[in-house]
Design a protein around this motif. Structure first.
Motif, PDB file in Angstrom:
ATOM      1  N   GLU A  27       0.828  -1.178   0.054  1.00  0.00           N
ATOM      2  CA  GLU A  27      -0.088  -0.393  -0.093  1.00  0.00           C
ATOM      3  C   GLU A  27       1.109   1.231   0.031  1.00  0.00           C
ATOM      4  OE1 GLU A  27      -3.506   2.189   2.107  1.00  0.00           O
ATOM      5  OE2 GLU A  27      -2.532  -0.100   2.749  1.00  0.00           O
ATOM      6  N   ARG A  28       1.956   1.440   0.611  1.00  0.00           N
ATOM      7  CA  ARG A  28       2.478   2.261   0.744  1.00  0.00           C
ATOM      8  C   ARG A  28       3.605   2.497  -0.284  1.00  0.00           C
ATOM      9  NH1 ARG A  28       4.313   0.083   6.204  1.00  0.00           N
ATOM     10  NH2 ARG A  28       6.389  -1.033   4.757  1.00  0.00           N
ATOM     11  N   LEU A  29       4.391   1.404  -1.280  1.00  0.00           N
ATOM     12  CA  LEU A  29       4.573   1.802  -2.090  1.00  0.00           C
ATOM     13  C   LEU A  29       3.390   2.115  -3.536  1.00  0.00           C
ATOM     14  CD1 LEU A  29       7.227   1.182  -4.520  1.00  0.00           C
ATOM     15  CD2 LEU A  29       5.880  -1.113  -4.470  1.00  0.00           C
ATOM     16  N   VAL A  30       2.146   2.052  -3.614  1.00  0.00           N
ATOM     17  CA  VAL A  30       1.363   1.862  -4.725  1.00  0.00           C
ATOM     18  C   VAL A  30       0.826   3.605  -4.239  1.00  0.00           C
ATOM     19  CG1 VAL A  30      -1.126   1.987  -5.337  1.00  0.00           C
ATOM     20  CG2 VAL A  30      -0.120  -0.108  -4.773  1.00  0.00           C
ATOM     21  N   ILE A 255      16.988  -3.444  -6.907  1.00  0.00           N
ATOM     22  CA  ILE A 255      15.250  -2.611  -6.098  1.00  0.00           C
ATOM     23  C   ILE A 255      15.122  -2.528  -4.898  1.00  0.00           C
ATOM     24  CG2 ILE A 255      13.427  -3.805  -7.103  1.00  0.00           C
ATOM     25  CD1 ILE A 255      14.295   0.207  -7.408  1.00  0.00           C
ATOM     26  N   LYS A 256      14.443  -3.634  -4.865  1.00  0.00           N
ATOM     27  CA  LYS A 256      14.548  -3.925  -3.162  1.00  0.00           C
ATOM     28  C   LYS A 256      15.021  -3.488  -2.203  1.00  0.00           C
ATOM     29  CE  LYS A 256      10.491  -7.831  -3.381  1.00  0.00           C
ATOM     30  NZ  LYS A 256      10.556  -8.898  -3.263  1.00  0.00           N
ATOM     31  N   ALA A 257      16.448  -3.336  -2.408  1.00  0.00           N
ATOM     32  CA  ALA A 257      17.402  -2.808  -1.617  1.00  0.00           C
ATOM     33  C   ALA A 257      17.149  -1.248  -1.763  1.00  0.00           C
ATOM     34  CB  ALA A 257      18.533  -2.811  -2.097  1.00  0.00           C
ATOM     35  N   VAL A 258      16.869  -0.421  -2.409  1.00  0.00           N
ATOM     36  CA  VAL A 258      16.863   0.769  -2.901  1.00  0.00           C
ATOM     37  C   VAL A 258      15.712   1.001  -1.780  1.00  0.00           C
ATOM     38  CG1 VAL A 258      15.885   2.325  -4.282  1.00  0.00           C
ATOM     39  CG2 VAL A 258      17.573   1.143  -5.060  1.00  0.00           C
ATOM     40  N   LEU A 259      13.938   0.134  -2.303  1.00  0.00           N
ATOM     41  CA  LEU A 259      13.080   0.492  -1.383  1.00  0.00           C
ATOM     42  C   LEU A 259      13.060   0.054  -0.079  1.00  0.00           C
ATOM     43  CD1 LEU A 259      10.218  -1.354  -4.381  1.00  0.00           C
ATOM     44  CD2 LEU A 259      11.083   1.495  -3.367  1.00  0.00           C
ATOM     45  N   SER A 260      13.990  -0.766   0.133  1.00  0.00           N
ATOM     46  CA  SER A 260      14.361  -0.213   1.941  1.00  0.00           C
ATOM     47  C   SER A 260      15.090   0.828   2.439  1.00  0.00           C
ATOM     48  CB  SER A 260      15.058  -2.133   2.324  1.00  0.00           C
ATOM     49  OG  SER A 260      15.648  -2.451   3.646  1.00  0.00           O
ATOM     50  N   ALA A 261      16.042   1.076   1.684  1.00  0.00           N
ATOM     51  CA  ALA A 261      16.393   2.018   2.427  1.00  0.00           C
ATOM     52  C   ALA A 261      16.589   3.142   2.496  1.00  0.00           C
ATOM     53  CB  ALA A 261      17.862   1.776   1.161  1.00  0.00           C
ATOM     54  N   LEU A 262      14.877   3.750   0.991  1.00  0.00           N
ATOM     55  CA  LEU A 262      13.639   4.702   1.502  1.00  0.00           C
ATOM     56  C   LEU A 262      12.594   4.484   2.432  1.00  0.00           C
ATOM     57  CD1 LEU A 262      13.349   4.929  -2.249  1.00  0.00           C
ATOM     58  CD2 LEU A 262      14.624   6.348  -0.951  1.00  0.00           C
ATOM     59  N   ASN A 263      12.936   2.705   3.216  1.00  0.00           N
ATOM     60  CA  ASN A 263      11.937   2.966   4.155  1.00  0.00           C
ATOM     61  C   ASN A 263      10.184   2.473   3.373  1.00  0.00           C
ATOM     62  OD1 ASN A 263      13.106   3.204   6.243  1.00  0.00           O
ATOM     63  ND2 ASN A 263      13.245   5.278   6.307  1.00  0.00           N
ATOM     64  N   ILE A 264      10.199   1.619   2.572  1.00  0.00           N
ATOM     65  CA  ILE A 264       8.666   1.666   1.994  1.00  0.00           C
ATOM     66  C   ILE A 264       8.778  -0.154   2.283  1.00  0.00           C
ATOM     67  CG2 ILE A 264       7.794   1.623  -0.321  1.00  0.00           C
ATOM     68  CD1 ILE A 264       9.553   4.104  -0.931  1.00  0.00           C
TER      69      ILE A 264
END
Length: 294
Positions: A27-30, A255-264
């Protein structure tokens, strides 16, 4: 098919530590993409780890994303495979409420001839209730759909409206752009080539990095489509390092590492994929800092 012009993002499937689907992160990502300029969402592609998501989970993902989206952005659903009859059955039994198009990959592993690829998509076009985006990614399928085959399909079937071309082959992009019928969309499936394709007459991209940096990436593509090369390349050059990093080990671990770093979302992936290495995570964190994202 103006709803598929611009930046579509190939959404990841976020997982919890126990590898169940993390719907809160999804939900956060969308919402993050809707709020920051993404033009449409793509569900159940390679980046969504479609091969390790069960049919039941896929239905849950479609329903959940559609509920969160509330019709705000077009949604494209990945339905493809190397068993044509199975693909046709999935299309016939799918509830397409809230879905605007289908993304269908060329048959993998079997290595069909060009005529086999044509007949596969002909069968899909004859049953699909939604517009079809062809997906050519020879690095994953072990067979390349040639421009001749793509254009033959585009001319023969009105509901085949676009191709996501991901062969990292500039000549092939240009041949498609040179010869495509009016209204047929050529979409980049290569994040590193997306701007060049847009400037050459392409209609946009289905992106991986775009879901993490939607504001910047979608603006770059808009500028490219508008032929504003200098402004677009200013953004492209800034995004080049992180775009390269996310594909340096495997997709979608990067990309999952990037989204993890962005706290998503968390960096978890399902086997046979493994998480990005600590070395890559460190490089990604440093590049996000350069971009002012941490």
């Amino acid at each position: 098919m103006t709803e598929f012009i611009g930046t579509g993002v190939a959404l990841i499937t976020p997982f919890n530590a126990d590898l169940s689907i993390d719907f809160d992160a999804l939900e956060r990502l969308v919402e993050y993409n809707i709020e920051n300029g993404t033009d449409y969402l793509v569900i159940s592609g390679t980046t969504g780890e479609s091969v390790t998501v069960t049919p039941e989970e896929k239905k849950e993902l479609i329903a959940f994303i559609s509920k969160v989206n509330k019709g705000r952005l077009p949604i494209v659903l990945g339905i493809g495979g190397n068993n044509t009859l199975t693909v046709l059955e999935e299309i016939r039994t799918t509830d397409f409420t809230g879905i605007d198009g289908i993304l269908s990959v060329t048959p993998y592993y079997s290595k069909p001839t060009q005529e086999g690829i044509y007949q596969h998509f002909k069968a899909i076009a004859e049953v699909s209730p939604k517009p079809i985006i062809l997906y050519n990614v020879p690095g994953r399928t072990a067979s390349n759909m040639t421009p001749e085959t793509t254009l033959r399909l585009a001319k023969d079937f009105e509901n085949i409206v676009a191709v996501k071309e991901a062969g990292n082959n500039v000549h092939q992009y240009l041949e498609l752009l040179r010869s495509k019928p009016k209204g047929f969309l050529v979409l980049s499936g290569d994040d590193d080539l997306a701007l060049g394709v847009a400037l050459a007459g392409g209609s946009g991209v289905i992106s991986v990095i775009g879901q993490a940096l939607p504001k910047e990436f979608s603006e770059m593509i808009r500028l490219g489509i508008a032929r504003k090369a200098k402004e677009a390349y200013d953004i492209h050059f800034k995004l080049m390092p992180i775009t390269g990093l996310i594909f340096s080990e495997n997709n979608p671990s990067g990309i999952k590492a990037v989204l993890s770093a962005l706290n998503i979302s968390k960096p978890a992936v399902r086997l046979p994929l493994v998480e990005a290495t600590d070395n890559l995570k460190t490089k990604i964190a440093a590049e996000l800092k350069v971009l002012g994202k941490s």
